[in-house]
Scaffold this active site. Structure first.
Site, PDB file in Angstrom:
ATOM      1  N   LYS A  54       0.840  -1.204   0.000  1.00  0.00           N
ATOM      2  CA  LYS A  54       0.000   0.000   0.000  1.00  0.00           C
ATOM      3  C   LYS A  54       0.874   1.253   0.000  1.00  0.00           C
ATOM      4  CE  LYS A  54      -3.973  -2.225   2.182  1.00  0.00           C
ATOM      5  NZ  LYS A  54      -4.717  -2.570   3.398  1.00  0.00           N
ATOM      6  N   GLN A  98      -4.732  -1.014   9.694  1.00  0.00           N
ATOM      7  CA  GLN A  98      -4.717  -2.352   9.116  1.00  0.00           C
ATOM      8  C   GLN A  98      -5.334  -3.368  10.083  1.00  0.00           C
ATOM      9  OE1 GLN A  98      -3.794  -3.034   5.944  1.00  0.00           O
ATOM     10  NE2 GLN A  98      -4.183  -5.216   6.168  1.00  0.00           N
ATOM     11  N   ASP A 121     -11.145   3.412   4.220  1.00  0.00           N
ATOM     12  CA  ASP A 121     -11.548   2.003   4.215  1.00  0.00           C
ATOM     13  C   ASP A 121     -13.069   1.862   4.108  1.00  0.00           C
ATOM     14  OD1 ASP A 121      -9.753  -0.141   4.283  1.00  0.00           O
ATOM     15  OD2 ASP A 121      -9.140   0.329   6.339  1.00  0.00           O
TER      16      ASP A 121
HETATM   17  N1  GUN Z   1      -7.250  -6.365   6.335  1.00  0.00           N
HETATM   18  C1  GUN Z   1      -7.653  -7.099   5.270  1.00  0.00           C
HETATM   19  N2  GUN Z   1      -8.273  -6.331   4.347  1.00  0.00           N
HETATM   20  C2  GUN Z   1      -8.272  -5.078   4.845  1.00  0.00           C
HETATM   21  C3  GUN Z   1      -8.768  -3.834   4.342  1.00  0.00           C
HETATM   22  O1  GUN Z   1      -9.358  -3.726   3.267  1.00  0.00           O
HETATM   23  N3  GUN Z   1      -8.556  -2.760   5.160  1.00  0.00           N
HETATM   24  C4  GUN Z   1      -7.925  -2.856   6.373  1.00  0.00           C
HETATM   25  N4  GUN Z   1      -7.798  -1.749   7.075  1.00  0.00           N
HETATM   26  N5  GUN Z   1      -7.461  -3.992   6.847  1.00  0.00           N
HETATM   27  C5  GUN Z   1      -7.629  -5.097   6.088  1.00  0.00           C
END
Ligand code: GUN
Length: 298
Positions: A54, A98, A121
């Protein structure tokens, strides 16, 4: 790759190029640079890889990337205070914490502490409610990526049977809201669903987001089905660690009309959509004319 295989890598790379162009214009017009903060708690190896990717892609489109790494045993209070600081920092337009978080932390509380406008998100209750009400909102990245792939493949999902396997807040539920918005007839299957094979056989569109390696077999899907495989499962095969989806790719590829591979399908779309959300909310926060998905895809 044959046309049957949906190339998420290529499609996401095209989207990121467009984001970079919009970002350049926004930076010129506003004199400001969008900032995306990523908070990583602990040492979960998969989370570390996702966060690294990311950050790399955030920098590539010309956004500022800010990383906060916190120890596994960080207190909930301390994590909330990091989120609060980011909420009040004008240099930050998007915040991503995350998941999963360690068990001693209340994830719902943390997600609901993020300012809705910075919630790239789309997990804050306000954004979830807006999505289900058909209002403009920040939409969770993975389902948004799946919906972009589906729009590219089949412009009209009206009346089609869409089956989603998995009822998570991250994928299954928001995916259902998006598919309803596209006029599909939506069913969510989960661990208690009876006759899941039969249900899957009725699907024109199948979204598998259940986290069980290769659960969906070739004889579960119909020939015309479009299969979107959200699963990312690490397994060992013939002495090697490999990634597989929730769908048996070799079998289902023969039986379906289109299918996403793992890796290289939905995964890269998730990151592209995180950047899209950051772009959209930055336009808003910088007081510029808002942009939408249709502006990116015109
Ligand atoms: N963990 C797995 N997928 C995601 C996501 O799309 N966003 C976040 N913040 N954590 C994750």
């Amino acid at each position: 790759m044959t046309e049957k295989i949906i190339d998420g890598k290529e499609i996401s790379s095209e989207i990121r190029e467009k984001i970079k162009k919009f970002s350049d214009v926004l930076k010129k017009e506003s004199g400001r640079t969008p900032g995306l903060a990523v908070v990583l708690v602990g040492e979960n190896p998969a989370s570390k890889v996702y966060v690294k990717n990311k950050i790399e892609k955030t920098k590539e489109v010309g956004f500022n990337s800010i990383e906060h790494k916190l120890d596994e045993d960080v207190s909930e209070e301390e994590l909330l205070s990091v989120v609060d600081k980011l909420n009040n920092d004008d240099e930050i337009q998007g915040i991503l914490v995350q998941l999963p978080l360690p068990k001693h932390i209340n994830s719902d509380l943390v997600l609901d502490t993020i300012k809705p406008i910075k919630d790239v998100d789309g997990f804050h209750a306000e954004n979830v409610g807006k999505l289900w009400s058909g209002l403009d909102s920040l939409v969770p990245c993975t389902p948004l990526g799946c919906s972009i792939l589906l729009k590219k493949l089949s412009s009209d999902l009206s009346g089609k049977n869409a089956v989603i396997i998995g009822r998570s807040n991250i994928v299954g539920k928001p995916m259902a809201a998006l598919l309803l918005g596209m006029n599909a007839t939506v069913t969510i299957a989960h661990s208690r669903t009876k006759n899941i094979e039969e249900l899957v056989r009725s699907a024109d569109i199948l979204v598998a987001a259940v986290g069980i390696p290769e659960m969906v077999k070739g004889n579960w899907v119909k020939k015309e089905a479009i299969i979107i495989d959200v699963g990312i499962n690490r397994i060992e095969r013939e002495g090697k660690r490999i990634l597989v989806g929730d769908v048996d790719f070799e079998e289902c590829m023969k039986n379906s009309s289109k299918i996403t591979p793992v890796p290289g399908g939905v995964g890269p779309m998730t990151i592209a959509c995180l950047l899209l959300n950051t772009l959209f909310t930055s336009y808003k926060q910088f007081g510029k004319q808002e942009i939408k998905l249709s502006d990116i895809f015109e």
